[in-house]
Structure formats: C-alpha cells, structure tokens
Enzyme design. Sequence first.
Site, PDB file in Angstrom:
ATOM      1  N   GLU A 114       0.818  -1.101   0.020  1.00 28.00           N
ATOM      2  CA  GLU A 114      -0.125  -0.733   0.018  1.00 28.00           C
ATOM      3  C   GLU A 114       0.770   1.494   0.367  1.00 28.00           C
ATOM      4  O   GLU A 114       0.931   2.610  -0.619  1.00 28.00           O
ATOM      5  CB  GLU A 114      -1.117  -0.349   1.048  1.00 28.00           C
ATOM      6  CG  GLU A 114      -1.972  -1.264   1.289  1.00 28.00           C
ATOM      7  CD  GLU A 114      -2.105  -1.498   2.091  1.00 28.00           C
ATOM      8  OE1 GLU A 114      -2.549  -1.740   3.317  1.00 28.00           O
ATOM      9  OE2 GLU A 114      -4.248  -1.353   2.113  1.00 28.00           O
ATOM     10  N   GLU A 134      -3.546  -9.885   3.496  1.00 26.93           N
ATOM     11  CA  GLU A 134      -4.533 -10.090   4.961  1.00 26.93           C
ATOM     12  C   GLU A 134      -5.435 -10.574   5.508  1.00 26.93           C
ATOM     13  O   GLU A 134      -5.340 -11.206   6.321  1.00 26.93           O
ATOM     14  CB  GLU A 134      -4.672  -8.015   4.564  1.00 26.93           C
ATOM     15  CG  GLU A 134      -3.635  -7.464   4.803  1.00 26.93           C
ATOM     16  CD  GLU A 134      -3.090  -6.431   3.017  1.00 26.93           C
ATOM     17  OE1 GLU A 134      -2.900  -7.071   2.811  1.00 26.93           O
ATOM     18  OE2 GLU A 134      -2.997  -5.757   3.608  1.00 26.93           O
TER      19      GLU A 134
HETATM   20  C1  3H9 Z   1      -1.127  -5.336   6.881  1.00 28.07           C
HETATM   21  O1  3H9 Z   1       0.121  -5.112   6.682  1.00 28.07           O
HETATM   22  C2  3H9 Z   1      -2.554  -4.412   6.346  1.00 28.07           C
HETATM   23  C3  3H9 Z   1      -2.841  -2.898   6.238  1.00 28.07           C
HETATM   24  O2  3H9 Z   1      -3.985  -3.706   4.809  1.00 28.07           O
HETATM   25  C4  3H9 Z   1      -2.417  -1.600   6.545  1.00 28.07           C
HETATM   26  C5  3H9 Z   1      -4.246  -1.287   7.734  1.00 28.07           C
HETATM   27  C6  3H9 Z   1      -3.647  -0.382   8.311  1.00 28.07           C
HETATM   28  N1  3H9 Z   1       4.530  -7.370  12.106  1.00 28.07           N
HETATM   29  O3  3H9 Z   1       7.831 -14.896   9.349  1.00 28.07           O
HETATM   30  P1  3H9 Z   1       9.109 -14.826   9.795  1.00 28.07           P
HETATM   31  C7  3H9 Z   1       8.012 -10.947  12.687  1.00 28.07           C
HETATM   32  S1  3H9 Z   1      -1.248  -6.918   7.949  1.00 28.07           S
HETATM   33  C8  3H9 Z   1       4.701  -7.793  12.999  1.00 28.07           C
HETATM   34  O4  3H9 Z   1       9.661 -15.890  10.682  1.00 28.07           O
HETATM   35  P2  3H9 Z   1      10.401 -14.931   7.073  1.00 28.07           P
HETATM   36  C9  3H9 Z   1       8.052 -12.505  13.305  1.00 28.07           C
HETATM   37  O5  3H9 Z   1       6.544 -12.403  13.420  1.00 28.07           O
HETATM   38  C10 3H9 Z   1       0.102  -7.595   7.549  1.00 28.07           C
HETATM   39  N2  3H9 Z   1       5.954  -9.094  12.949  1.00 28.07           N
HETATM   40  O6  3H9 Z   1      10.410 -14.259   8.732  1.00 28.07           O
HETATM   41  C11 3H9 Z   1       8.837 -13.053  13.105  1.00 28.07           C
HETATM   42  O7  3H9 Z   1       9.213 -12.235  14.964  1.00 28.07           O
HETATM   43  P3  3H9 Z   1       9.886 -13.446  15.687  1.00 28.07           P
HETATM   44  C12 3H9 Z   1       0.704  -7.960   6.287  1.00 28.07           C
HETATM   45  C13 3H9 Z   1       5.696  -9.020  11.805  1.00 28.07           C
HETATM   46  O8  3H9 Z   1      11.935 -14.733   6.330  1.00 28.07           O
HETATM   47  C14 3H9 Z   1       9.947 -12.027  12.581  1.00 28.07           C
HETATM   48  O9  3H9 Z   1       9.383 -10.844  11.864  1.00 28.07           O
HETATM   49  N3  3H9 Z   1       1.634  -8.240   5.883  1.00 28.07           N
HETATM   50  C15 3H9 Z   1       5.575  -8.933  10.668  1.00 28.07           C
HETATM   51  O10 3H9 Z   1      10.419 -16.585   7.095  1.00 28.07           O
HETATM   52  C16 3H9 Z   1      10.384 -12.856  11.091  1.00 28.07           C
HETATM   53  O11 3H9 Z   1       9.367 -13.205  10.259  1.00 28.07           O
HETATM   54  C17 3H9 Z   1       1.689  -9.250   6.548  1.00 28.07           C
HETATM   55  O12 3H9 Z   1       0.979 -10.671   6.455  1.00 28.07           O
HETATM   56  C18 3H9 Z   1       5.446  -8.244  10.748  1.00 28.07           C
HETATM   57  N4  3H9 Z   1       3.912  -7.779  10.055  1.00 28.07           N
HETATM   58  O13 3H9 Z   1       9.480 -14.507   6.438  1.00 28.07           O
HETATM   59  C19 3H9 Z   1       3.000 -10.440   6.092  1.00 28.07           C
HETATM   60  N5  3H9 Z   1       5.617  -9.816   9.673  1.00 28.07           N
HETATM   61  O14 3H9 Z   1      11.033 -13.499  15.068  1.00 28.07           O
HETATM   62  C20 3H9 Z   1       3.380 -11.502   7.058  1.00 28.07           C
HETATM   63  C21 3H9 Z   1       6.740  -9.949  10.256  1.00 28.07           C
HETATM   64  O15 3H9 Z   1       9.708 -12.749  17.187  1.00 28.07           O
HETATM   65  N6  3H9 Z   1       5.222 -11.691   7.503  1.00 28.07           N
HETATM   66  N7  3H9 Z   1       6.767 -10.530  11.519  1.00 28.07           N
HETATM   67  O16 3H9 Z   1       9.721 -15.204  15.549  1.00 28.07           O
HETATM   68  C22 3H9 Z   1       5.839 -12.506   6.621  1.00 28.07           C
HETATM   69  O17 3H9 Z   1       4.937 -12.841   5.562  1.00 28.07           O
HETATM   70  C23 3H9 Z   1       6.998 -13.421   6.312  1.00 28.07           C
HETATM   71  O18 3H9 Z   1       7.515 -12.777   7.775  1.00 28.07           O
HETATM   72  C24 3H9 Z   1       7.980 -12.634   5.471  1.00 28.07           C
HETATM   73  C25 3H9 Z   1       8.970 -13.073   5.966  1.00 28.07           C
HETATM   74  C26 3H9 Z   1       7.729 -12.924   3.952  1.00 28.07           C
HETATM   75  C27 3H9 Z   1       7.530 -11.359   5.653  1.00 28.07           C
END
Ligand code: 3H9
Length: 720
Positions: A114, A134
């Site tokens: 976004e 999302e």
């Molecule tokens: C959104 O954006 C809504 C919008 O429309 C705005 C609305 C107002 N936040 O997965 P990993 C942490 S909703 C906080 O192991 P990888 C995760 O918990 C969001 N923390 O790494 C972990 O913590 P820990 C939309 C986050 O390399 C650490 O980072 N976005 C977030 O295998 C490492 O993560 C998503 O849904 C976050 N957004 O994968 C993306 N993301 O080490 C969600 C990660 O303490 N994230 N953490 O356990 C992912 O898909 C994967 O984390 C990503 C990296 C592919 C980015």
Amino acid sequence: MPTVPMNNLVKLTRHDDVAVITIDNPPVNALSPGVPEAVAAAMDEMNADPAVTAAVVIGAGRTFVAGADIKEFGKMTSGASPRRTLLPFLLGVEDSRKPVVMAIHGTAFGGGLELAMAGHYRVASPSAQVGQPEVRLGIIPGAGGTQRLPRLVGVPKAVEMCAQGKPISAPDARALGLIDRLIDGDLLSGAVAFAREIAGQPAPKTRERREKLGTLVENAEILAAARDSAGKKQRGMKAPLAAIDAVEAALTMPFEEGCQAEQKLFTECLFSDQSKALIHIFFGEREVAKIPDVPKETLLIPVNRVAVVGSGTMGGGIAMVFANAGIPVLLKDLDKAALDLGMEKIRKNYASSVQRGRFTQGFVDERLKLITPAFHYHAFSDVDMVVEAVFEGMALKKSVFADLDRACKPGAILASNTSTLNIDEIAGATSRPAAVIGTHFFSPANVMRLLEIVRGKESSKEVIATCMQLSKRLGKIGVLVGNCRGFVGNRMFGPYRREAQFLVEEGADVEAVDQALVEFGSAMGPLATGDLAGLDVGWRIRKEYRHLEKPGVRQPFAEDRLCELGRYGQKTLRGWYRYDENRRANLDPEVTVLVRNWSAEAEIAQRQISAEEIVERCIYALVNEGARILGEGFALRAVDIDIIYLNGYGFPAHRGGPMWHADTVGLPKVYQRICEFHHQHGELWAPAPLLQRLAESGKTFAEFDQERSAAGLLERVNSA
Ligand code: 3H9
C-alpha cells in the site's frame, strides 16, 4: 552524503539531488508506530529542500516493508492502544510535490505494498515479491490497497490478489504494470538513477488513475466468479468476501469514498473472532520453532544425503519430500519387486502433479534423478540422516534400528516415522539413543505440511535443532512433541473419532455427523476421514492394545464391526460410505441398518442428536485430551497443539485450532459441557485437571502459554 536520522527507525540521506529515505525497523520493516510519522517528516524535509529533485524510499536489511505491524492489531482490538489509520499518511506521500520512487526488495506485503502504491513509481529487484496477504490474517487491506491496486493492475488481478492473498513475483508485477522497472544488481543505485530520469516530470498519482478500472457491468462476471470461488475454497471465511466488496467499491465510488468503505470492512474484519484466530496462528507458526532448552545457536548437523527405509505409501512420500527440497535420497526396501512398486507409485504421483500443473516435467525429471533405489544397508554408510518408514510394529522397527546402528556413520540422525510407538524403546535397539528421534510425517507426506518431531528421552539438542530446521527446508512446519502413545495429534484424534462413532451408535446419521463438522469448517468429517485413512488401521491397533482397555468403560464398536465385514473404507469401496470407482462417496443405507441393529443388541438408546451436540462432542473431546496432554507436558504450549491440528488434521484455520477455539467459546462453558458429558457418558469424559483449573480460575489456554513463557516455566517436553 549527509544522513539525518528522523528517529531510530527511519533515516534521510542525500545522494546529491536525490533524497533517500531508509526504513530500518528490523526484522521486516513493519509500519510500527513511529515509522509512518518519521517517513512523513522525511518527506516534508526533502520537499522543502530546493537541492532535492526526487526521493527514493527503500528498506534496510532483508526486505522492503512487509506490512503493518501485526502485533499492534491485538493491542488495538483489546483496547490497549488506539486504532491507527495509515490512510492520511499515504495520501501525504502521494501528494508529495517531488516524485517518490519506491525501491522494493524482499517483500512488499500488505501495508508495504500500500505504501509502494502511494509512491509515484515503483522499481524492484527481480527476486522481490509483492502482495496483499491480509486475508490470511482474517482482515483486508486497510490503507487503500483495495482502491489503489485495481487502478494499477485492473479489477480481475486485484480481486484475486486481495481475496486469495497470494503474492506475485516482481517480474509478474512488472508485466501487470504494478512495477515500473526491474533492477538487476544494486537496487539503491538503480533506484537513484531511475529517480534522476523521472525528476522534473509530472508525477502520476495512483488514486487519480482510472484507465484500468472499467465499469461495474464490465467486471460483474469477475466479481461473481470471485465470490463463488471464495465461498468454496475459503469456506466460512469472512475476509475474502469483504475484500471483494472493497474492490467493488473502487468501481462504484470515488477514491475517498472507496477508502471509507474499505475502512468499514477492514474494521469489521479486524474485530472479528476469525481475525483474532488467524493472527494467533500467524504468531503460533513462528512460536513453535522456539524450543526453550534448544537455543538458536545449537550446532546443526549438515543434512546433504538421506535414506528412507520402506518404500510404501509413507516411505515413498517422504522420499519425494526430500527430493523436492533438492536432497538426494536412497530409498530402501527388501527386494526388487517392492522397490519397483514403490518407485512406480512415486512416478505416478509426480505425473499427476505435472497434470495438475503443480510441477513442470523438467522439475519432476530432476527430482526423480535424486531418488536412488537401494536393497542393502551398506549403501547407507555416508548418509547424514535416515527416516525409517516400515510397517508399524515394535519388533520390526527395533530390528531396522539395530541394522541402521551397524550401517550408519557416527553422527547420522536415525529418525522413525512411527505414529504411535515408543521412540525410547526404538532408540534402545541402538548404541546411540542420542541420535534417535521421531519424525512423524502425515499422509500424503508430500502434501501435508505438518511434521511432528518426537523428542526421545535421550534425543540430543543437535538432533532436535537439525530436525526443526530441516522441517523448514522441506516446506513443513515442525512441532516438537513428547513421547506418549499417539504423540499429540493422534492421541487427540482417538477421542475425537471415538465420539463420532458413539454419536452414530446413539442414533445420529453417518452423514449428519460428517456434515456437522464440515459446517463447523473442518476439511472433512471424522467418519469420511476414517474411510480415507482405512478403518482397518485403527482396528488393528485396537486389537493390539485391547488389553489396555479398562473393563466396564464404554468402547465404540461400529468400526470394528464394519472391518469384520471387510468394510475398510475407500480402499475396499465400502466403509461408512459406499464408493464408486472414482471414489465418490454415497450414503449406504445398509450401514444405517447394521448400526441400528448392533446398537439394539448393545441396548444403546436411540435419540435425535442436534448438529450442535455433534460438534461439541467431537471438538470438546479434542480439547479435553489436548488439555490433558498439555497438563502432562507432552506438548510445550497450547498453541503447538493448535498448529498441529491446523496443519495435520484439517482443523479450520479461522477457528484458530482446538485450544484457541475453546478459549473463544470460553473455558468455563467448555468445562461445564464436558462435566455434563462426563455425567451422561462416563469415565472417558473425565475433565482434564488443567482444563478444570483454568476454567475455575477464569484463565484461557493462551494466558496459560503467556504466563509460563514469561515466568520461564516452559520446560522440555516429556518423554513417557
Ligand atoms: C497489513 O499490512 C494491513 C494493512 O492493510 C494496513 C492496515 C491499516 N508485523 O516470518 P518470519 C515477525 S497486515 C509484525 O519468521 P521470514 C515475525 O513474527 C500485514 N511482526 O520471517 C517474526 O518474529 P519472531 C500484512 C512481523 O523471513 C519475524 O518477523 N503483511 C510481521 O520467514 C520474522 O518473520 C503480512 O501479512 C509483521 N507484519 O518471512 C506479512 N511480519 O522472529 C507477514 C513478520 O519474533 N509476514 N513479523 O518470531 C510474512 O509473511 C513473513 O514474515 C515474511 C518474512 C515473508 C515477511
């Protein structure tokens, strides 16, 4: 190149006439509080600087912005922090007087995409991914994503991306017009060069573009098909339908009103039980990788060559899992005939994957080359790990492990795929119990994501850490469990399927039992699942363990009787259902008559049973056994159980797993129902002490996890 830190999350650097705004909020540059404010301040500063002609926004470390900060959502819905909207911030970015180039590497997901779309141009590394995932968190894009994305890629692709949540690659995004240029090599220099090219030209605002939107009439079919598909493939989930409604608003409303419509839908989703459940799963999937007494720094054993013993359905599937991850694998069986059969099955499996478009023929040819048939253990001398997948019987497993002990090099991991047997007893057949561990794959092994990793009394930390890490490499989610009969998943599955049988024996229709659980959201009903797995499997195990049953305690009989009649399920085309040659299930009136007669003989009173009771009996049986397992220390956390049930047993993700579901219903209510069942149906329903304790103290399983984790009370999982 002066650098001005805006705060500790964002810095502004000048590359001559181009301002570079770097977001540095590890690990994934989420838009946590402080990030949008600092980017906005940097934007103001560069707009006010006459020497700057354009700006680049880039992420530090491994990724661009991976989204809003998911941790904030829980705080917002619990009232611990106010709800923040990113919309004004993004309008400000878009209104920048000087053009803004978004430079994407890693992932631009959710709020990250976004943000990128609010910029005037987007450039990306070819390996980057972009998406609006999302819905996987039970929400929809909430910062204008459903309004800007269709303006850039058109409604069909925007609907698909917002409703299904699947990311796309940067080259695909380039082809769609979402990315303006792919940059090989150093992204920052490429982005700065691009910024110089476009500086001084009119900056296109995404929100003002309409050329790809089309009209509601032109897109009506696409929207209808998307709703139909969401109803089938994301059954029971609210967010995909909300996402489609929001994209539709882009067609019928001006941008600002469309954003308001999106906000309303976003908020409804955010405050729903579904979103809370899916966010619990998001963090849970990462939490299960954390083993309190096996630190991250534990030395890993390199796994470059493996062997699988047994080329049956499980062994063949496991060999495919390793081959798919690019790891060469020896597949051993007793003789050529068995191996030929095993290899044939693997080839057939791959052929059907090619047919369904999952793999290309080239990929499959390469994978097949990685699987080498073997008849003798002497080929095992240089493998780093063996997975035993022979027939489920202790004597046989022990003899295989004694052979492996002789054949394998020191340091090799000796893993068993047993689903029920005592891993310590198996380890006892070797001179190196520290190298022995359980790796319980789920059928079909090449498809199911769950890997239960069973910790024996003596399994070494290196072996545990390696298997946990290996699960990721294999595309699985590894959950460490203790060594009790059936481990976690199957130990809970017993009472669940027991109740399904009891319900039929008490008068419920076979179809009504399955239908109630499917309505609840499960991938399949418990009786149909039995037919798929083979009713004879449980029958044989029950016969082996009959001596352990307590006299006078009610046991289900219907499946044993069906097996006695040769009705083993799908494999014999008869089980709870009757199957045609394409394995399509039909109701079998004969089964109804048979069960009614058997129940009459056993003097079981027949009654009408509601769908609600069916669900409560089956699901609370899971919860009660899960609480017992947790209380006995065979699972580390309640969330581990949830992750097991979601990834191995088709439990509906939007209910967060059995333990989270119980929290959502309220433990006092669940406990009270279990007490009623105990009273009506006897000892099998004795409430688990932990459940009773939590219910009486007004706590949840989630609080139990948090409190133990905070107090450092998480210990190693038990071994019976
Ligand atoms: C959104 O954006 C809504 C919008 O429309 C705005 C609305 C107002 N936040 O997965 P990993 C942490 S909703 C906080 O192991 P990888 C995760 O918990 C969001 N923390 O790494 C972990 O913590 P820990 C939309 C986050 O390399 C650490 O980072 N976005 C977030 O295998 C490492 O993560 C998503 O849904 C976050 N957004 O994968 C993306 N993301 O080490 C969600 C990660 O303490 N994230 N953490 O356990 C992912 O898909 C994967 O984390 C990503 C990296 C592919 C980015």
